[in-house]
Design an enzyme around this catalytic site. Structure first.
Site, PDB file in Angstrom:
ATOM      1  CD  GLU A  98      -2.833  -0.828   2.492  1.00  0.00           C
ATOM      2  OE1 GLU A  98      -3.888  -1.376   2.297  1.00  0.00           O
ATOM      3  OE2 GLU A  98      -2.316  -1.039   3.425  1.00  0.00           O
ATOM      4  CB  CYS A 111       3.303   7.544   2.599  1.00  0.00           C
ATOM      5  SG  CYS A 111       3.957   6.639   4.044  1.00  0.00           S
ATOM      6  CB  CYS A 118       7.715  -4.576   8.807  1.00  0.00           C
ATOM      7  SG  CYS A 118       9.015  -3.981   9.663  1.00  0.00           S
ATOM      8  CB  CYS A 122       6.767  -1.522  16.241  1.00  0.00           C
ATOM      9  SG  CYS A 122       8.553  -0.923  15.490  1.00  0.00           S
ATOM     10  CB  CYS A 125       3.632  -1.153  13.620  1.00  0.00           C
ATOM     11  SG  CYS A 125       3.459  -0.897  11.958  1.00  0.00           S
ATOM     12  N   GLY A 165       7.178  -1.468   5.881  1.00  0.00           N
ATOM     13  CA  GLY A 165       8.576  -2.112   5.792  1.00  0.00           C
ATOM     14  C   GLY A 165       9.572  -1.070   6.701  1.00  0.00           C
ATOM     15  CD  GLU A 166      13.861   0.253   9.312  1.00  0.00           C
ATOM     16  OE1 GLU A 166      12.914   0.762   9.851  1.00  0.00           O
ATOM     17  OE2 GLU A 166      14.795   0.924   8.851  1.00  0.00           O
ATOM     18  CB  SER A 197      10.823   7.243   8.248  1.00  0.00           C
ATOM     19  OG  SER A 197      10.439   6.765   9.450  1.00  0.00           O
ATOM     20  CB  SER A 220      10.532   5.575  14.760  1.00  0.00           C
ATOM     21  OG  SER A 220      10.004   5.837  13.418  1.00  0.00           O
ATOM     22  CG  LEU A 221      13.860   8.242  20.543  1.00  0.00           C
ATOM     23  CD1 LEU A 221      15.123   7.510  20.368  1.00  0.00           C
ATOM     24  CD2 LEU A 221      14.104   9.792  21.076  1.00  0.00           C
ATOM     25  CG  ASN A 296      -3.019   7.172  13.266  1.00  0.00           C
ATOM     26  OD1 ASN A 296      -3.661   8.088  13.332  1.00  0.00           O
ATOM     27  ND2 ASN A 296      -1.783   7.421  12.503  1.00  0.00           N
ATOM     28  CB  CYS A 338       1.667   6.799  10.957  1.00  0.00           C
ATOM     29  SG  CYS A 338       2.453   8.235  10.309  1.00  0.00           S
TER      30      CYS A 338
HETATM   31  N1  SAH Z   1       9.892   1.216   9.413  1.00  0.00           N
HETATM   32  C1  SAH Z   1      10.154   2.884   9.450  1.00  0.00           C
HETATM   33  C2  SAH Z   1       8.994   3.343   8.596  1.00  0.00           C
HETATM   34  C3  SAH Z   1       7.449   3.015   8.748  1.00  0.00           C
HETATM   35  S1  SAH Z   1       6.800   3.233  10.323  1.00  0.00           S
HETATM   36  C4  SAH Z   1      10.076   3.362  10.812  1.00  0.00           C
HETATM   37  O1  SAH Z   1       9.823   2.802  11.804  1.00  0.00           O
HETATM   38  O2  SAH Z   1      10.230   4.561  10.953  1.00  0.00           O
HETATM   39  C5  SAH Z   1       6.555   5.163   9.892  1.00  0.00           C
HETATM   40  C6  SAH Z   1       6.257   5.664  11.341  1.00  0.00           C
HETATM   41  O3  SAH Z   1       4.977   5.318  11.766  1.00  0.00           O
HETATM   42  C7  SAH Z   1       7.258   5.378  12.347  1.00  0.00           C
HETATM   43  O4  SAH Z   1       7.570   6.470  13.138  1.00  0.00           O
HETATM   44  C8  SAH Z   1       6.370   4.255  13.355  1.00  0.00           C
HETATM   45  O5  SAH Z   1       6.738   4.779  14.761  1.00  0.00           O
HETATM   46  C9  SAH Z   1       4.914   5.239  13.236  1.00  0.00           C
HETATM   47  N2  SAH Z   1       3.663   4.327  13.607  1.00  0.00           N
HETATM   48  C10 SAH Z   1       3.633   3.032  13.413  1.00  0.00           C
HETATM   49  N3  SAH Z   1       2.305   2.526  13.752  1.00  0.00           N
HETATM   50  C11 SAH Z   1       1.879   3.520  14.093  1.00  0.00           C
HETATM   51  C12 SAH Z   1       0.395   3.612  14.591  1.00  0.00           C
HETATM   52  N4  SAH Z   1      -0.432   2.555  14.656  1.00  0.00           N
HETATM   53  N5  SAH Z   1       0.032   4.941  14.595  1.00  0.00           N
HETATM   54  C13 SAH Z   1       0.938   6.064  14.636  1.00  0.00           C
HETATM   55  N6  SAH Z   1       2.198   5.858  14.090  1.00  0.00           N
HETATM   56  C14 SAH Z   1       2.536   4.610  13.950  1.00  0.00           C
END
Ligand code: SAH
Length: 346
Positions: A98, A111, A118, A122, A125, A165-166, A197, A220-221, A296, A338
């Site tokens: 997507e 995006c 992935c 996390c 996610c 994905g990462e 990212s 993404s901290l 989200n 996101c």
């Molecule tokens: N793997 C990469 C890029 C994809 S995630 C990364 O981790 O940066 C993109 C961003 O969305 C990241 O900052 C992640 O922490 C955030 N994210 C993941 N799931 C989310 C959610 N359900 N709501 C809001 N942000 C989310």
């Protein structure tokens, strides 16, 4: 000129000038035909062989069945605000990814996804729940841009590698795709308008820094200390919190650029005023921009903080020494926010 077995050929989108030169030579044509193809595919973005007016008919006859796009659009969904649209693509091998097109004031952002699924896991996610299926090729990454740009009613101003994905676990293809987007003889999309990212793959952030990649970096901290981050992002076990901060500092010091720090706000997990205080302390010495992302919700246990709590968290940064933005994701009703991207494996 040689005959062509089309099924053996890779789609044109995704190929470099060199690849297309070799392709032309392999067909008994001069190498400059490859440069002409590059010009049609990436600069002019014309995908009808009949319109490629500087190619001889004999050459077109041979290549006319070569696939151009590695992806096909299967479906799209519009958010109620109409400003966000999510697109479902299928790869040649039948995998689905997507991408999201977002319009806000004078910004239109695409995006892009870099992997099907992935591997990072996390906990909050949706993509993580799919597990890792496969890396996207350079063509599959860049074709998301090419196809959505065609559909978009407004000019694309920004590209973020923040979809499924990462990107740094598919480093070579992600960077090659970003370079192809930025290629001055092709799409020529400004490198400063492309953000990659990462969850924080330390060796790759080092490599990205040492290679002096011109693209923006976002990390993404999502936490303010090791234990807290470890709970929601198991990768913290190997990529420790302090090592991650060190490599972020290494990046900003070497490149003198600002890093974007992403921080997903999860109710009761990392949205306490103490977290705001700690986050400000951690980030103050770093050349950065903070992007707060209210969570989200997906079908899981994590919750988005109530708006009041989000606002007081944000308020804490009023006098911060670095810029702070809040990403009020708009496509939540269509699961395009996101971390809401997920497709069923086929
Ligand atoms: N793997 C990469 C890029 C994809 S995630 C990364 O981790 O940066 C993109 C961003 O969305 C990241 O900052 C992640 O922490 C955030 N994210 C993941 N799931 C989310 C959610 N359900 N709501 C809001 N942000 C989310």
């Amino acid at each position: 000129m040689k005959n062509l077995e089309t099924t053996l050929y890779k789609p044109l989108i995704g190929q470099s000038i060199k690849d297309l030169e070799i392709f032309s030579i392999s067909l008994g044509e001069p190498s400059f035909r490859g440069r002409q193809l590059f010009d049609w595919v990436y600069r002019k973005r014309v995908y009808d062989f009949g319109l490629m007016t500087d190619l001889p008919k004999s050459f077109i006859d041979v290549i006319k069945n070569v696939p151009i796009h590695p992806l096909k659009i299967l479906n799209s969904k519009k958010s109620s605000s109409k400003s966000t649209k999510k697109y479902l693509f299928i790869t040649q091998s039948g995998k689905m990814v997507e991408s999201v097109l977002m319009v806000e004031k004078n910004r239109t952002t695409i995006c892009l996804s870099t992997q099907v699924g992935c591997a990072v896991d996390c906990d909050f996610c949706a993509t993580a729940k799919m597990g890792f299926i496969q890396n996207l090729s350079v063509g599959e990454i860049i074709d998301q841009f090419i196809q959505l740009e065609k559909i978009s009613e407004t000019k694309i101003t920004n590209v973020v590698f923040m979809g499924m994905g990462e990107p740094f676990l598919n480093y070579k293809n992600s960077i090659t795709a970003a370079k192809l987007l930025n290629h001055s003889k092709g799409i020529n999309f400004g490198a400063w308008r492309i953000t990659i990212s990462t969850v924080g793959i330390i060796t790759k952030i080092k490599q990205f820094t040492n290679e002096k990649q011109p693209f923006k970096l976002a990390v993404s901290l999502n936490g303010t200390n090791h234990q807290q981050r470890l709970k929601i992002m198991p990768i913290t076990k190997k990529q420790t919190f302090s090592d991650l901060l060190n490599v972020i500092r290494y990046y900003t010091e070497q490149t003198r650029k600002r890093v974007t720090i992403e921080y997903v706000l999860l109710a009761g997990i990392n949205d306490h005023p103490i977290d705001a205080k700690k986050l400000k302390e951690i980030l103050s010495p770093i050349k950065c921009k903070l992007n707060l992302i209210p969570y989200n919700e997906i079908n899981g246990s994590y919750k988005r903080p109530i708006t009041n709590n989000i606002n007081s968290f944000v308020k804490y940064f009023n006098n911060a020494s670095f810029p702070v933005t809040v990403r009020w994701s708009k496509g939540q009703d269509i699961d395009a926010g996101c971390g809401q991207l997920a497709t069923e494996a086929v």
